[in-house]
Design a protein around this motif. Structure first.
Motif, PDB file in Angstrom:
ATOM      1  N   ALA A  51     110.138  52.595   4.407  1.00  7.68           N
ATOM      2  CA  ALA A  51     110.450  51.537   3.433  1.00  7.68           C
ATOM      3  C   ALA A  51     111.958  51.299   3.328  1.00  7.68           C
ATOM      4  O   ALA A  51     112.752  52.239   3.351  1.00  7.68           O
ATOM      5  N   LEU A  52     112.314  50.043   3.193  1.00  8.30           N
ATOM      6  CA  LEU A  52     113.709  49.674   2.965  1.00  8.30           C
ATOM      7  C   LEU A  52     113.989  49.632   1.469  1.00  8.30           C
ATOM      8  O   LEU A  52     113.100  49.284   0.673  1.00  8.30           O
ATOM      9  N   SER A  54     114.758  47.859  -1.495  1.00  9.71           N
ATOM     10  CA  SER A  54     114.510  46.424  -1.696  1.00  9.71           C
ATOM     11  C   SER A  54     114.832  46.004  -3.120  1.00  9.71           C
ATOM     12  O   SER A  54     114.406  46.651  -4.074  1.00  9.71           O
ATOM     13  N   SER A  57     114.684  39.855  -8.048  1.00 11.79           N
ATOM     14  CA  SER A  57     115.281  39.211  -9.226  1.00 11.79           C
ATOM     15  C   SER A  57     114.321  39.163 -10.396  1.00 11.79           C
ATOM     16  O   SER A  57     114.650  38.574 -11.425  1.00 11.79           O
ATOM     17  N   HIS A 106     107.785  45.635  -7.796  1.00 10.67           N
ATOM     18  CA  HIS A 106     106.570  45.567  -6.984  1.00 10.67           C
ATOM     19  C   HIS A 106     106.763  46.154  -5.594  1.00 10.67           C
ATOM     20  O   HIS A 106     105.795  46.323  -4.863  1.00 10.67           O
ATOM     21  N   HIS A 107     108.000  46.458  -5.183  1.00  3.89           N
ATOM     22  CA  HIS A 107     108.212  47.119  -3.901  1.00  3.89           C
ATOM     23  C   HIS A 107     108.081  48.632  -4.059  1.00  3.89           C
ATOM     24  O   HIS A 107     108.334  49.172  -5.133  1.00  3.89           O
ATOM     25  N   LEU A 108     107.726  49.271  -2.950  1.00  7.27           N
ATOM     26  CA  LEU A 108     107.579  50.729  -2.998  1.00  7.27           C
ATOM     27  C   LEU A 108     108.902  51.392  -3.389  1.00  7.27           C
ATOM     28  O   LEU A 108     108.930  52.362  -4.139  1.00  7.27           O
ATOM     29  N   VAL A 161     116.440  38.590   5.270  1.00  3.58           N
ATOM     30  CA  VAL A 161     116.920  39.570   4.283  1.00  3.58           C
ATOM     31  C   VAL A 161     118.441  39.557   4.194  1.00  3.58           C
ATOM     32  O   VAL A 161     119.130  39.569   5.215  1.00  3.58           O
ATOM     33  N   GLY A 169     118.274  45.368   0.274  1.00  5.71           N
ATOM     34  CA  GLY A 169     117.881  44.124   0.905  1.00  5.71           C
ATOM     35  C   GLY A 169     117.168  43.231  -0.104  1.00  5.71           C
ATOM     36  O   GLY A 169     116.329  43.702  -0.876  1.00  5.71           O
ATOM     37  N   ILE A 170     117.516  41.961  -0.107  1.00  3.31           N
ATOM     38  CA  ILE A 170     116.823  41.012  -0.976  1.00  3.31           C
ATOM     39  C   ILE A 170     116.404  39.827  -0.113  1.00  3.31           C
ATOM     40  O   ILE A 170     117.117  39.453   0.838  1.00  3.31           O
ATOM     41  N   ARG A 171     115.248  39.260  -0.404  1.00  4.85           N
ATOM     42  CA  ARG A 171     114.805  38.080   0.340  1.00  4.85           C
ATOM     43  C   ARG A 171     115.807  36.951   0.111  1.00  4.85           C
ATOM     44  O   ARG A 171     116.243  36.706  -1.000  1.00  4.85           O
ATOM     45  N   LYS A 172     116.143  36.256   1.203  1.00  4.46           N
ATOM     46  CA  LYS A 172     117.208  35.251   1.073  1.00  4.46           C
ATOM     47  C   LYS A 172     116.813  34.124   0.131  1.00  4.46           C
ATOM     48  O   LYS A 172     117.665  33.532  -0.526  1.00  4.46           O
TER      49      LYS A 172
END
Lengths: 903, 89
Positions: A51-52, A54, A57, A106-108, A161, A169-172
């Motif tokens: 897992a990254l 993450s 927002s 919600h991310h691991l 990312v 890392g965040i979704r762009k």
């Protein structure tokens, strides 16, 4: 070929002793003990490995949305409503195979920025908010800190990312909203408002220079305002959320409109209880959202066993969202939910679960008696808990998360110690926690053994067995020394011996005040320990002692930046005593200005951003109606001065005394010139290594070789040499007393704290060569009582004698790391030797010791082939971390530590 | 039909991180941006809500569910949003 330091030493028939007490076996030796987790925990841990880190927002979005429409609401209620909204709207995720559920996002491995604390540091480097942070000194540490490039760190943007704050890392597609949310807090965050007021404190310009020169590492008020403390799970465990909400509602009726003799804060109690109700409802709704998700998954799950597990998860959450737990599993799940809720309330590192095995003992004992659980089932749950804790990430600036924390979150679980009557407090559940930590080796929770001579031998040997796995935990803390410290620091607030025995460790090594809470379960009475103090490591963090010596030697000017940090002292420095005196004077001046500015920042924090949920968990907030900001906690004398580089300072003072003042071998000017030219060596950055031995000469010149060799050969700490130990003792006696002269915003005295965490790397990176022979840019000695790598030549007992030449109970902690080769403590006999070694240090009054059991050649191989070592754990300084997630400077430093081939 | 569906827009996608997750139906690891399977069950997001209005700025819009019309973004999950209404359903 450039000449290396090792070549120069060899030519002079000298060397740094990176091995002590023998030679290792010819072939690299793996760690002796290795067990595997349950298949379930193994699968979940494998998910973690993949897992990254993450960021999202979601939480900041809902928090900000609610907060911004509540102008003119009472601040604590406004914050509580924002928190309630954020908790209610978090998206629940449950992963197949989980028994314990719930997470920060919600991310691991999820986390999120908190722009209400600080909004500049995670913007792009060219963004004006970031540039402002840099200009004011608060981002200076970011520039000299680094993360490991491996593991889950997102150090570079890729595909969809964007890398932010050097690690996450965040979704762009989330970035535009993240930036908008950040801008909503511009001028309103604790960082911004605090900055406005800290500029009014006397000596502020010195404070900024201290930050820019990285003489001081970070401001705690808006970076990690809480943590380094022990949580208290008692109230939810004993009463449940429904009853706590009812209690707060009833209290509102009792106090509304009444000052009850307190004209300043009496009326605040109504708002505080109102805030408590909102946050409790938010946490309750968040828990129930997970229950709903479990029900949804139950409905779509085809496989019967997994379907039953979703049902059990739903039933557990539906119950604990309202009521006190009935079983061990429910109690464990509730503790986890409460833990995550506190972490989501504020930016926190080092929120320690305390003596969890003693807290959960009542449920475990009764489940066992009733046949509801067996040891294997308990072990599986405890292993799952380890994976959940390891998934925690703390979102803060690169200087803090990378430079100070090495990405760690410091959830320290304490074991052992004494019960309130003075009898050993260890129990069978704590042995299972050790066993789960051996089987499921992960970074979190790290473990601390509260060593007491009264603890059973079998329990202590189990702890040694765990250390031999190479995880670095448990660290060993001296229970008696800790109690002495607590009595001294918190006695004026009413702590007695019985209460002091509740001690647990917050963060990595922060001795923290705790209390005994009366618990009733099915008619049986218990007394369980839990945290009852404010964050125990906030204030002046971290002060670089070698940098202060540099400033003394160069009349107040930082040699890296050319910045004048302190006013000129104008002294000739023609006596050792004069140098030492000026170190103390500059140090005192730094603490004065930093404590004032930090008091101000923390005051801004507590006015607008105080902990509501964490507060209501701690005695005696629910009783009194006062939260942390109104000193509702039982113990509030919790601010400290944290230092780094003690041993390089002491060795340097010893070298100057020996070479300049006693033997007149060199003049101070000659030393200064050699330091300024880095003894003719390249910088560590140029060489690409941060350990001393790897450094290379610039060109073929032998200039400064004689003086450098003399500096390296001067007396060094860790050898039971009174010449150096006297200097250490003088420093420690003065430093520990001096800290108490400063007043925190709680009108309580500061105290000394001596843990380097990871700061010895970035602070070393910005510090010129030192008179002990250390070269520019290389790391300092780790911890506070560890010898400088390669300089402890007389074995561990000489090191112990040096380390205990002063009274450790005058400080919140001390820190001693030792690296031991696995063959030195092989087998049952080796386990006993390790215990005897530990016992010897504890009996001499050492506060703390921890071990890296590893063959350094394996670490070197891991540095070259990180892909083959994803699960390799090492002990850094108060915490255990995955090798691949540590920055290179700290990797180099751990490799360079003296390896003991025998004990 | 609208744009191709991605795993990350499916209710049965458990996100391990920003690029991958586990499908609750297949129990397989899947890439967040890969095309989803026929069992796709759309995840509620602001961008799917009838109360969402786009703005001039990409990936930022307005929520009209509350009188203050706060900004939001289309990718925000709305699983727990009390104001969410599927657009066009």
């Amino acid at each position: 070929m450039p000449r290396k330091l090792t070549d120069i030493l060899a030519e002079a028939d000298a060397q740094l002793e990176y091995r002590s007490m023998g030679t290792p076996p010819e072939e690299p030796t793996p760690r002796e003990i290795k067990k595997t987790p349950s298949p379930r925990a193994q699968r979940l841990r494998d998910l973690y490995f993949d897992a990254l880190s993450s960021a999202t927002s979601e939480f900041p979005y809902w928090y900000t949305r609610a907060y911004m429409r509540l102008d003119n609401e009472i601040p604590v209620v406004r914050r509580a409503l924002a928190l309630e909204s954020a908790f209610r709207h978090l998206t629940p995720t449950i992963f197949p195979g989980e028994l314990l559920v719930m997470g920060k996002t919600h991310h691991l491995r999820g986390s999120f920025p908190m722009p209400w604390l600080s909004e500049g540091y995670y913007m792009a480097a060219e963004d004006e908010l970031y540039q402002e942070a840099l200009a004011r000194g608060s981002a200076s540490a970011d520039e000299v800190s680094s993360f490991g490039m491996g593991g889950g760190n997102v150090t570079k943007s890729f595909g969809p990312v964007v890398s932010i704050a050097g690690k996450f890392g965040i979704r762009k597609e989330e970035v535009p909203m993240m930036l908008r949310t950040a801008r909503d807090w511009e001028g309103k965050s604790v960082d911004d408002v605090g900055h406005k007021y800290e500029q009014m404190t006397p000596g502020y310009e010195i404070k900024e220079s201290l930050m820019r020169s990285v003489t001081c590492m970070f401001d705690s008020g808006y970076t990690l305002p809480q943590g380094r403390e022990v949580i208290n799970y008692y109230y939810p465990l004993q009463f449940g959320f429904d009853a706590l909400i009812s209690l707060a509602e009833a209290k509102k009726r009792d106090v509304a409109g009444r000052a009850d003799g307190d004209g300043l804060t009496g009326m605040n109690r109504l708002y505080n209880y109102e805030a408590a109700v909102h946050v409790l409802r938010g946490v309750q709704a968040w828990t129930l959202n997970y229950a709903k998700e479990a029900r949804r998954l139950e409905a779509i799950e085809a496989e019967r066993k997994q379907r039953d597990e979703y049902r059990e998860i739903a039933e557990c959450l539906e119950w604990i969202a309202r009521h006190p737990p009935r079983t061990f599993r429910e109690a464990l799940q509730l503790c986890w939910a409460v833990h995550v809720a506190v972490l989501n309330e504020d930016a926190i590192s080092g929120l320690s679960p305390g003596r969890l095995g003693q807290v959960l003992w009542p449920w475990y004992e009764q489940d066992l008696e009733a046949g509801r659980i067996d040891e294997e089932k308990a072990l599986e749950l405890l292993e799952c808990l380890r994976v959940k804790f390891t998934c925690l990430d703390c979102f803060a600036s690169m200087g803090v998360v990378g430079g100070v924390l090495s990405g760690n979150t410091f959830n320290n679980l304490s074991l052992g110690g004494l019960d309130r009557s003075g009898a050993p407090a260890s129990n069978r559940l704590e042995e299972l926690i050790l066993e789960a930590s051996i089987r499921c080796a992960t970074t979190q929770p790290t473990l601390t053994l509260l060593y007491d001579d009264k603890l059973p031998e079998s329990f202590l040997l189990k702890a040694m067995e765990c250390i031999k796995t190479g995880t670095g935990y448990p660290a060993i803390m001296n229970n008696r020394t800790a109690i002495e410290f607590l009595m001294g620091q918190y006695g004026p607030e009413g702590m007695d011996l019985e209460e002091a025995r509740a001690i647990a460790i917050g963060g990595c090594l922060e001795t923290s005040p705790c209390s005994w809470m009366p618990l009733s379960l099915n008619g049986r009475s218990y007394s369980i320990p839990g945290g009852s103090g404010q964050p125990t490591s906030v204030g002046v963090h971290f002060l670089s002692l070698p940098k202060i010596l540099e400033l003394v030697l160069f009349d107040g000017v930082d040699q890296r930046t050319g910045l004048r940090v302190f006013p000129s002292h104008g002294r000739s420095l023609d006596r050792h005593e004069e140098v030492f005196d000026q170190v103390k004077l500059y140090f005192a001046e730094a603490v004065e200005v930093l404590s004032l500015a930090n008091n101000n920042q923390h005051d801004v924090w507590r006015k607008s951003n105080a902990a509501v949920f964490n507060s209501l968990l701690k005695p005696d907030c629910l009783d009194s109606g006062h939260l942390i900001n109104e000193l509702g906690y039982r113990y509030n004398a919790t601010h400290n001065v944290e230092t780094c580089g003690t041993i390089n300072l002491v060795n340097s003072l010893a070298a100057l005394k020996f070479l300049v003042y006693d033997s007149s071998s060199f003049s101070l000017d000659e030393i200064r010139k050699a330091l300024g030219e880095n003894f003719g060596f390249k910088t560590a950055d140029e060489v690409g290594s941060f350990s001393l031995a790897a450094q290379e000469k610039r060109g073929s010149s032998t200039k400064h070789d004689r003086i450098h060799l003399a500096c390296l050969a001067a007396p060094k700490y860790g050898n039971d040499d009174p010449f150096v130990d006297r200097i250490l003792k003088e420093w420690e006696d003065w430093f520990c007393a001096e800290c108490r002269a400063y007043e925190s915003l709680n009108a309580r005295p500061y105290y000394a704290c001596q843990i380097s965490v990871s700061t010895h790397a970035p602070m070393g990176a910005v510090t010129m060569a030192t008179p002990d022979g250390r070269l520019a840019g290389t790391t300092f000695a780790d911890a506070s009582m560890s010898a400088y790598a390669g300089t402890d030549r007389n074995g561990p007992y000489a090191l112990f004698a040096s380390a205990t030449c002063w009274d450790h109970s005058q400080s919140q902690n001390s820190q001693l790391n030792m690296k031991i080769h696995p063959s030195a403590i092989h087998g049952r006999k080796g386990t006993k030797k390790l215990l005897e070694l530990t016992r010897a240090y504890m009996r001499k009054g050492g506060f703390h010791i921890q071990y890296n059991v590893v063959d350094s050649r394996i670490l070197k191989d891991a540095q070259e082939h990180p892909e083959a070592y994803r699960d390799l754990l090492v002990r850094v300084a108060g915490f255990t971390q995955y090798w691949v997630e540590i920055g290179k400077p700290i990797q180099d430093e751990i490799i360079a530590r003296t390896e003991y081939e025998g004990v | 039909m609208g744009a191709p569906t991605r795993h990350m827009d499916c209710r049965n996608f458990a996100p391990i991180d920003v690029v991958k997750g586990i499908c609750h139906l297949s129990k397989e690891r899947v890439q967040a941006d890969d095309a989803s399977c026929p069992s796709f069950d759309r995840l509620p997001r602001c961008g799917e809500c009838e109360r969402y209005s786009p703005s001039d700025q990409q990936d930022v819009g307005v929520c009209r569910a509350t009188p203050d019309h706060p900004m939001t973004y289309p990718g925000l999950a709305a699983v727990t949003c009390e104001w969410f209404r599927w657009r066009g359903r």
